[in-house]
Enzyme design. Structure first.
Site, PDB file in Angstrom:
ATOM      1  N   LYS A 175     -11.816  40.252  15.588  1.00 43.01           N
ATOM      2  CA  LYS A 175     -11.268  39.512  16.771  1.00 43.01           C
ATOM      3  C   LYS A 175      -8.974  39.398  17.206  1.00 43.01           C
ATOM      4  CE  LYS A 175     -10.740  34.420  15.383  1.00 43.01           C
ATOM      5  NZ  LYS A 175      -9.182  34.155  16.025  1.00 43.01           N
ATOM      6  N   ASN A 176      -8.726  39.387  16.186  1.00 38.63           N
ATOM      7  CA  ASN A 176      -7.028  39.189  15.554  1.00 38.63           C
ATOM      8  C   ASN A 176      -6.572  40.380  16.818  1.00 38.63           C
ATOM      9  OD1 ASN A 176      -7.176  37.122  15.431  1.00 38.63           O
ATOM     10  ND2 ASN A 176      -6.073  36.719  13.932  1.00 38.63           N
ATOM     11  N   CYS A 218      -1.813  22.039  16.075  1.00 39.49           N
ATOM     12  CA  CYS A 218      -3.158  22.042  15.770  1.00 39.49           C
ATOM     13  C   CYS A 218      -3.455  22.253  14.653  1.00 39.49           C
ATOM     14  CB  CYS A 218      -3.214  24.417  16.371  1.00 39.49           C
ATOM     15  SG  CYS A 218      -2.242  24.692  14.492  1.00 39.49           S
ATOM     16  N   ARG A 243       2.417  24.955  14.665  1.00 35.22           N
ATOM     17  CA  ARG A 243       2.738  26.254  15.108  1.00 35.22           C
ATOM     18  C   ARG A 243       3.788  26.646  16.359  1.00 35.22           C
ATOM     19  NH1 ARG A 243      -3.519  27.986  14.472  1.00 35.22           N
ATOM     20  NH2 ARG A 243      -2.366  30.577  14.511  1.00 35.22           N
ATOM     21  N   ASP A 282      -5.739  33.615   6.529  1.00 37.55           N
ATOM     22  CA  ASP A 282      -7.546  33.447   6.762  1.00 37.55           C
ATOM     23  C   ASP A 282      -8.131  33.373   5.761  1.00 37.55           C
ATOM     24  OD1 ASP A 282      -5.667  33.273   9.577  1.00 37.55           O
ATOM     25  OD2 ASP A 282      -6.731  35.168  10.740  1.00 37.55           O
ATOM     26  N   ARG A 289     -15.933  30.475  16.948  1.00 34.06           N
ATOM     27  CA  ARG A 289     -14.933  31.128  17.421  1.00 34.06           C
ATOM     28  C   ARG A 289     -14.688  32.649  16.913  1.00 34.06           C
ATOM     29  NH1 ARG A 289      -9.417  27.384  16.855  1.00 34.06           N
ATOM     30  NH2 ARG A 289      -9.117  29.892  17.595  1.00 34.06           N
TER      31      ARG A 289
HETATM   32  C1  UD1 Z   1      -2.288  35.053  13.699  1.00 32.06           C
HETATM   33  C2  UD1 Z   1      -3.464  35.076  14.226  1.00 32.06           C
HETATM   34  C3  UD1 Z   1      -3.614  33.644  13.400  1.00 32.06           C
HETATM   35  C4  UD1 Z   1      -3.433  34.007  11.566  1.00 32.06           C
HETATM   36  C5  UD1 Z   1      -1.801  34.640  11.173  1.00 32.06           C
HETATM   37  C6  UD1 Z   1      -1.011  34.182  10.745  1.00 32.06           C
HETATM   38  C7  UD1 Z   1      -3.862  36.032  15.857  1.00 32.06           C
HETATM   39  C8  UD1 Z   1      -4.372  35.402  17.138  1.00 32.06           C
HETATM   40  N1  UD1 Z   1      -3.985  34.523  15.407  1.00 32.06           N
HETATM   41  O1  UD1 Z   1      -2.037  33.911  14.308  1.00 32.06           O
HETATM   42  O2  UD1 Z   1      -5.041  34.259  12.885  1.00 32.06           O
HETATM   43  O3  UD1 Z   1      -3.767  33.257  10.812  1.00 32.06           O
HETATM   44  O4  UD1 Z   1      -1.184  35.349  12.504  1.00 32.06           O
HETATM   45  O5  UD1 Z   1      -1.397  35.506   9.651  1.00 32.06           O
HETATM   46  O6  UD1 Z   1      -3.089  36.940  15.504  1.00 32.06           O
HETATM   47  N2  UD1 Z   1       6.191  30.351  13.840  1.00 32.06           N
HETATM   48  C9  UD1 Z   1       7.098  30.281  13.895  1.00 32.06           C
HETATM   49  N3  UD1 Z   1       7.779  30.426  15.485  1.00 32.06           N
HETATM   50  C10 UD1 Z   1       7.123  31.292  16.387  1.00 32.06           C
HETATM   51  C11 UD1 Z   1       6.287  31.848  16.092  1.00 32.06           C
HETATM   52  C12 UD1 Z   1       5.500  31.786  14.887  1.00 32.06           C
HETATM   53  O7  UD1 Z   1       7.781  28.961  13.569  1.00 32.06           O
HETATM   54  O8  UD1 Z   1       7.937  31.187  17.099  1.00 32.06           O
HETATM   55  C13 UD1 Z   1       5.266  30.256  12.238  1.00 32.06           C
HETATM   56  C14 UD1 Z   1       3.951  29.110  12.522  1.00 32.06           C
HETATM   57  O9  UD1 Z   1       3.887  28.404  12.779  1.00 32.06           O
HETATM   58  C15 UD1 Z   1       3.387  29.890  11.277  1.00 32.06           C
HETATM   59  C16 UD1 Z   1       4.153  31.488  11.217  1.00 32.06           C
HETATM   60  O10 UD1 Z   1       5.245  31.513  12.402  1.00 32.06           O
HETATM   61  O11 UD1 Z   1       3.599  28.939  10.276  1.00 32.06           O
HETATM   62  C17 UD1 Z   1       3.520  32.451  11.126  1.00 32.06           C
HETATM   63  O12 UD1 Z   1       2.449  32.552  12.454  1.00 32.06           O
HETATM   64  P1  UD1 Z   1       1.958  33.748  13.289  1.00 32.06           P
HETATM   65  O13 UD1 Z   1       2.220  34.825  12.460  1.00 32.06           O
HETATM   66  O14 UD1 Z   1       2.841  33.418  14.999  1.00 32.06           O
HETATM   67  O15 UD1 Z   1       0.693  32.845  13.739  1.00 32.06           O
HETATM   68  P2  UD1 Z   1      -0.389  33.734  14.639  1.00 32.06           P
HETATM   69  O16 UD1 Z   1       0.135  34.514  15.555  1.00 32.06           O
HETATM   70  O17 UD1 Z   1      -0.174  32.506  15.669  1.00 32.06           O
END
Ligand code: UD1
Length: 418
Positions: A22-23, A117, A122, A306, A398
């Site tokens: 999925k990711n 969420c 996030r 995850d 999902r």
């Molecule tokens: C992706 C995955 C999700 C997984 C996560 C962590 C997809 C579609 N989803 O989510 O399944 O659980 O990686 O492995 O691939 N953060 C910030 N600012 C930002 C971006 C992130 O503060 O601009 C923080 C987030 O709140 C979190 C951490 O960084 O605490 C990691 O988040 P991130 O790696 O961005 O997760 P996703 O990409 O949303």
């Protein structure tokens, strides 16, 4: 609302074919916005989230054709709309992945801010900071990120404050069409990023270092169509493996990618499972009650957040005490209260859960709160004595393709009820 009814206590035996990731599929589908040519994808999982992404891209003018065997062709001949509306982004945060490609190709995007969420705040500040470094003009308007550029995006050196998966992907896609070279330092190293880079390179991009923490992208003038096979889902694999380690039995995963699962396989062995792997298969056999395993989630290649909930379910019935620390999301223990309703003994101290293994769980009605929490409740239901009803399984749908059918094929007593 649909539910799963599970009669626990069956060992699992047989073979299961792992679906596409999925990711990886979600960013790769968004990459179709970068070219007017067709992007032909294989192994796209048939999930609520991939359907949502297809609908979102469709509303932007992308022609999406999907066949049942997981082949999807996306053609963004002409982009009619550059908006990702709130209603879509609130159900699937990964919709933010259209921001980079739209900005690069169309020079404009209007994407709803995801907001909070269930598993935490996030924010997407790193996506925005990186795009600004590439020359994008960004502002907020009524909850929407409004992005534009004058002239082409320009390559830049970007150092992210923290490791972000979709942030790295958005920046990689935007930089693919920028003028000059972009370097992303502190990039996420998840295998899905390497898969996206492989697809972009097949489309004519020049990306090196994906899968490491330093990615170099030499911008090109245009990208073209390509064919790409989406990598196997490592989180789905981890879920099936944790289930078998919890119930006991022997299962072979086919079309898997064991090389992406080092930390997970190590923990399964530590729990007492016999694990064998080949290039694209994994066999797990469990004959004993699992031993408790401590876990610390962290960015890849460490243990994935995850899979944390699924391994907590395993620890609930293990011999001994496990400490599970969640270091990626601040509120990812919502499954704990539900597991407790089945008789699990878990204490939470900040971002650490201490799980005292009990000999048996007992069935109850429990409620799924997010995608991976749902998977952990299903695993707990498979080992609990008597009947467990897992409510609100739209979360499960999902990210898992026909989970109950595939578990039933392994001998689980599980059915979907309305
Ligand atoms: C992706 C995955 C999700 C997984 C996560 C962590 C997809 C579609 N989803 O989510 O399944 O659980 O990686 O492995 O691939 N953060 C910030 N600012 C930002 C971006 C992130 O503060 O601009 C923080 C987030 O709140 C979190 C951490 O960084 O605490 C990691 O988040 P991130 O790696 O961005 O997760 P996703 O990409 O949303």
């Amino acid at each position: 609302m649909q539910k799963l009814r599970i009669q626990g206590g069956r060992r699992l035996h047989g073979t299961v074919r792992v679906a596409g990731a999925k990711n990886a599929a979600l960013p790769i589908m968004a990459a179709s916005l970068l070219t007017a040519d067709p992007l032909r994808l294989e192994n796209v999982p048939q999930l609520a989230d991939t359907a949502t992404m297809a609908r979102l891209l469709g509303a932007m003018g992308v022609a999406v054709e999907t066949t049942e065997d997981g082949r999807t062709t996306l053609r963004a001949g002409e982009i009619r709309s550059v908006e990702a509306p709130y209603d879509t982004v609130k159900t699937m945060r990964a919709a933010i992945l259209v921001l980079g490609p739209l900005l690069a190709r169309e020079g404009a995007a209007r994407v709803s801010l995801p907001g909070g969420c269930a598993i935490g705040a996030r924010p997407v500040d790193q996506h925005l900071k990186g795009l600004q470094a590439l020359g994008a003009d960004l502002h907020l308007d009524q909850g929407y990120i409004v992005a534009s550029r004058s002239g082409r995006l320009r390559g830049a050196r970007i150092v992210t404050d923290m490791v972000t998966v979709t942030g790295t992907e958005n920046l990689m896609m935007a930089a693919a069409l920028a003028e000059g070279t972009t370097v992303i330092e502190n990039a996420a190293r998840e295998p899905e990023i390497a898969d996206l880079a492989a697809c972009l390179n097949a489309m004519g991009a020049k990306i090196a270092g994906a899968g490491t923490d330093r990615i170099e992208i030499e911008g090109v003038d245009r990208l073209h169509g390509a064919c790409h096979r989406v990598m196997p889902d490592r989180i789905e694999s981890a879920t099936f493996l944790a289930a078998v380690a919890a119930t006991g039995g022997e299962v072979r995963l086919e079309a898997a990618a064991p090389a992406t699962l080092d930390a997970v396989l190590e923990k399964l062995r530590e729990a007492g499972a016999q694990v064998e792997t080949g290039a694209d298969w994994i066999r797990l056999r469990m004959d004993e009650r699992p031993a408790a395993v401590n876990l610390r989630t962290a960015p890849h290649p460490a243990f994935p957040t995850d899979a944390q909930a699924q391994f907590m379910a395993l620890n609930c019935i293990a011999r001994g005490v496990a400490r599970i620390s969640e270091n990626i999301f601040e509120n990812r223990f919502m499954h704990v209260l539900e597991l407790q309703r089945l008789g699990a003994r878990i204490d939470i101290d900040g971002h650490t859960a201490v799980v005292h293994g009990v000999e048996a769980l007992s069935g109850a009605t429990i409620m799924a709160t997010d995608l991976r929490a749902s998977a952990s409740l299903v695993i707990a239901g498979l080992v609990a004595q008597g009947e467990t009803i897992v409510d609100r399984i739209y979360h499960l749908d999902r990210g898992y393709e026909a989970m109950e059918t595939r578990l039933a094929a392994l001998g689980a007593q599980i059915e979907r009820i309305r």
